[in-house]
Motif scaffolding. Sequence first.
Motif, mmCIF file in Angstrom:
data_model
loop_
_atom_site.group_PDB
_atom_site.id
_atom_site.type_symbol
_atom_site.label_atom_id
_atom_site.label_comp_id
_atom_site.label_asym_id
_atom_site.label_seq_id
_atom_site.Cartn_x
_atom_site.Cartn_y
_atom_site.Cartn_z
ATOM 1 N N ILE A 1 -7.022 -9.817 -5.741
ATOM 2 C CA ILE A 1 -7.301 -9.121 -4.476
ATOM 3 C C ILE A 1 -6.090 -9.138 -3.547
ATOM 4 N N LEU A 2 -5.478 -10.325 -3.327
ATOM 5 C CA LEU A 2 -4.374 -10.456 -2.375
ATOM 6 C C LEU A 2 -3.073 -9.851 -2.892
ATOM 7 N N GLY A 3 -2.925 -9.778 -4.215
ATOM 8 C CA GLY A 3 -1.670 -9.291 -4.763
ATOM 9 C C GLY A 3 -0.533 -10.230 -4.418
ATOM 10 N N ASN A 4 0.602 -9.685 -3.969
ATOM 11 C CA ASN A 4 1.780 -10.502 -3.637
ATOM 12 C C ASN A 4 2.022 -10.598 -2.141
ATOM 13 N N GLY B 1 -1.806 -5.431 -2.695
ATOM 14 C CA GLY B 1 -3.226 -5.620 -2.951
ATOM 15 C C GLY B 1 -3.427 -5.650 -4.460
ATOM 16 N N MET B 2 -4.212 -4.699 -4.978
ATOM 17 C CA MET B 2 -4.480 -4.668 -6.422
ATOM 18 C C MET B 2 -3.606 -3.658 -7.165
ATOM 19 N N ASP B 3 -2.754 -2.941 -6.432
ATOM 20 C CA ASP B 3 -1.969 -1.865 -7.048
ATOM 21 C C ASP B 3 -0.560 -2.320 -7.402
ATOM 22 N N GLU C 1 13.341 14.525 -12.050
ATOM 23 C CA GLU C 1 12.051 15.160 -12.326
ATOM 24 C C GLU C 1 10.967 14.111 -12.554
ATOM 25 N N ASP C 2 11.305 13.067 -13.306
ATOM 26 C CA ASP C 2 10.310 12.054 -13.663
ATOM 27 C C ASP C 2 9.943 11.147 -12.490
ATOM 28 N N PHE C 3 10.859 10.979 -11.541
ATOM 29 C CA PHE C 3 10.594 10.128 -10.377
ATOM 30 C C PHE C 3 10.371 10.960 -9.107
ATOM 31 N N GLY C 4 10.041 12.246 -9.280
ATOM 32 C CA GLY C 4 10.044 13.170 -8.150
ATOM 33 C C GLY C 4 8.747 13.322 -7.394
ATOM 34 N N ALA C 5 7.676 12.624 -7.777
ATOM 35 C CA ALA C 5 6.399 12.774 -7.070
ATOM 36 C C ALA C 5 6.312 11.774 -5.917
ATOM 37 N N ARG C 6 5.428 12.069 -4.964
ATOM 38 C CA ARG C 6 5.215 11.166 -3.829
ATOM 39 C C ARG C 6 4.269 10.045 -4.233
ATOM 40 N N GLY C 7 4.652 8.813 -3.955
ATOM 41 C CA GLY C 7 3.854 7.656 -4.322
ATOM 42 C C GLY C 7 2.809 7.294 -3.286
ATOM 43 N N HIS C 8 2.049 6.272 -3.604
ATOM 44 C CA HIS C 8 0.936 5.823 -2.770
ATOM 45 C C HIS C 8 1.438 4.950 -1.621
ATOM 46 N N LEU C 9 1.166 5.366 -0.403
ATOM 47 C CA LEU C 9 1.444 4.571 0.785
ATOM 48 C C LEU C 9 0.358 4.901 1.805
ATOM 49 N N PRO C 10 -0.574 3.983 2.051
ATOM 50 C CA PRO C 10 -1.728 4.282 2.901
ATOM 51 C C PRO C 10 -1.390 4.872 4.262
ATOM 52 N N ILE C 11 -0.341 4.351 4.929
ATOM 53 C CA ILE C 11 0.015 4.898 6.246
ATOM 54 C C ILE C 11 0.437 6.359 6.118
ATOM 55 N N GLY D 1 0.977 -2.583 10.876
ATOM 56 C CA GLY D 1 1.181 -1.432 10.000
ATOM 57 C C GLY D 1 1.412 -1.853 8.564
ATOM 58 N N GLN D 2 2.145 -2.937 8.364
ATOM 59 C CA GLN D 2 2.419 -3.410 7.000
ATOM 60 C C GLN D 2 1.163 -3.973 6.352
ATOM 61 N N ILE D 3 0.338 -4.695 7.125
ATOM 62 C CA ILE D 3 -0.911 -5.230 6.573
ATOM 63 C C ILE D 3 -1.844 -4.083 6.197
ATOM 64 N N TYR D 4 -1.817 -3.014 7.002
ATOM 65 C CA TYR D 4 -2.647 -1.849 6.680
ATOM 66 C C TYR D 4 -2.266 -1.279 5.312
ATOM 67 N N ASN D 5 -0.988 -1.293 4.974
ATOM 68 C CA ASN D 5 -0.554 -0.773 3.670
ATOM 69 C C ASN D 5 -1.107 -1.592 2.503
ATOM 70 N N PHE D 6 -1.376 -2.875 2.740
ATOM 71 C CA PHE D 6 -1.954 -3.725 1.707
ATOM 72 C C PHE D 6 -3.476 -3.509 1.609
ATOM 73 N N TYR D 7 -4.144 -3.402 2.765
ATOM 74 C CA TYR D 7 -5.612 -3.344 2.788
ATOM 75 C C TYR D 7 -6.105 -2.223 3.702
ATOM 76 N N PRO D 8 -5.870 -0.970 3.320
ATOM 77 C CA PRO D 8 -6.203 0.140 4.212
ATOM 78 C C PRO D 8 -7.692 0.277 4.516
ATOM 79 N N LYS D 9 -8.537 0.046 3.527
ATOM 80 C CA LYS D 9 -9.974 0.231 3.751
ATOM 81 C C LYS D 9 -10.518 -0.777 4.762
ATOM 82 N N VAL D 10 -10.026 -1.998 4.669
ATOM 83 C CA VAL D 10 -10.483 -3.039 5.613
ATOM 84 C C VAL D 10 -9.857 -2.821 6.980
ATOM 85 N N MET D 11 -8.523 -2.640 7.006
ATOM 86 C CA MET D 11 -7.806 -2.515 8.280
ATOM 87 C C MET D 11 -8.208 -1.255 9.042
ATOM 88 N N GLY D 12 -8.609 -0.211 8.299
ATOM 89 C CA GLY D 12 -9.014 1.020 8.952
ATOM 90 C C GLY D 12 -10.282 0.885 9.772
#
Length: 496
Positions: free
Chosen positions: A43-46, A75-77, A97-107, A219-230
């Motif tokens: 759950i906590l990740g790193n 978190g878990m990702d 091309e292979d690294f060209g998509a936008r990654g996951h960042l809750p903020i 803001g950084q904690i929100y990136n780890f736990y967006p559902k809770v922090m939101g």
Amino acid sequence: MELIGATTLLLLACIVFILLIITQARKGKSKGRLPPGPTPLPILGNILQINAKEVFKSLNKLSEKYGPVYTIHMGMDPVVVLCSCDAVREALIDNAEDFGARGHLPILERFSSGGHGVVGSNGERWKQLRRFSLMTLRNFGMGKRSIEQRIQEEVQFLIEELRKSNGQPLDPTFYFSKAVSNVICSVVFGDRFDYEDKEFLKLLAFMNEIFRGASSVWGQIYNFYPKVMGKIPGPHQKMFNAIDGIQEVITTRVKMHKETLDPNDPRDFIDCFLIKMEQEKNIPETEFHMNGIVNTTFDMFAAGTETVSTTVRYGFLILLKHPDVEERIHKEIDQVIGRNRAPCIEDRSHMPYMDAVIHEIQRFIDLLPLGVPHKVTRDMKFRGFLIPKDTTIYPVLSSVLQDPKQFKYPHQFNPGHFLDDKGKFIRNDGFMPFSSGKRICLGEGLARMELFLFFTTILQNFGLWSPMSIEEIDLTPQMSGFGNVPHFYHLAFIPR
């Protein structure tokens, strides 16, 4: 007894939940061979290995142990971190091309309403919005003489405002943000704002709140736990209110534009988007709809306001700390331009020291230390590892801008990083403040033009003075998260 039974049941549920998470994590890892990294907690990740006040320093420190390519868990990702100039260039340029998509960042996803707009989108949506945005910006002068004239005019408005201070110390924050923002506002909204316009001041206050909030610990904690922090109260909620506030203003502006739209004579970016919406109104899968126009306009306004104005504000703080640099700039301005005409972009090629100083300011302040996350578009072999499709990638721009292989004094402000032995400007592969590859900043050309004309014109007209001693001036960021935010300060603009 009922209480004990309920507690036992809750504990069992928690254990089952944790085991499910561990099982899922192992299944995810079995799809590829991710780079090594610190062992995550369920759950906590790193999160315990990351200092939320200085995320990029924590990531750089982990790279000392695990190498320039390693894995952490938000978190878990799982997230693959790239932490050197060579690793970032190999990913973003050699494998663009292979690294060209936008990654996951809750903020970021909160900014873009779940992946709308040009910054947070992916796939066909991103391709269509980016192509349209670039074409429209060019039509309204980006990279041309017309946008240069708009910047020159706005700098003169700023110069007049600074003259009104009569050499008294002032907080430059909103002076710079008003002027810089008006450049992109003239393209997006069709006109500049008066510096005392209440709606304009509200927009800028919202923008300042968003950048500070995204860079804060919350803001950084929100990136780890967006559902809770939101869902819980805290300072981060002000940032979300500010996002909603800007989007409400943009929505109102869009409605006003609709009422006065002339399809044969578009006035600005919003008009062009509305025309495109009308053209594609019968296409079910169109990307040109209300969500698209609001979020893409938000991206343009935000990127064109906060990044450049913060760079200018941080840059003048650096010049207060280094008066010898300011003195040398004044000499170059007097030799190349003089005092009787406005600087133009053609002057840049004849002003290697000014050009080097601006590059070094951008390198030293490291405005977006983590960059904006990417993700791989397929199962990707990279440096002996197999990174599964859709894994988020953090190309840590800080590690590029401070790479000792690229810069002799990575932690010091030194314009010599961009000058050769004869004083001529030289490029450096480690200069990557706008990121690189397919996701390089849409407005890089506009930003570079603005920085040169703002710094040069202001320093042509004024000398700088600080009520603080040089020893008291602190160049370390006040906040360091999504962005590096300088300390508030006062300075006086003394007419030359």
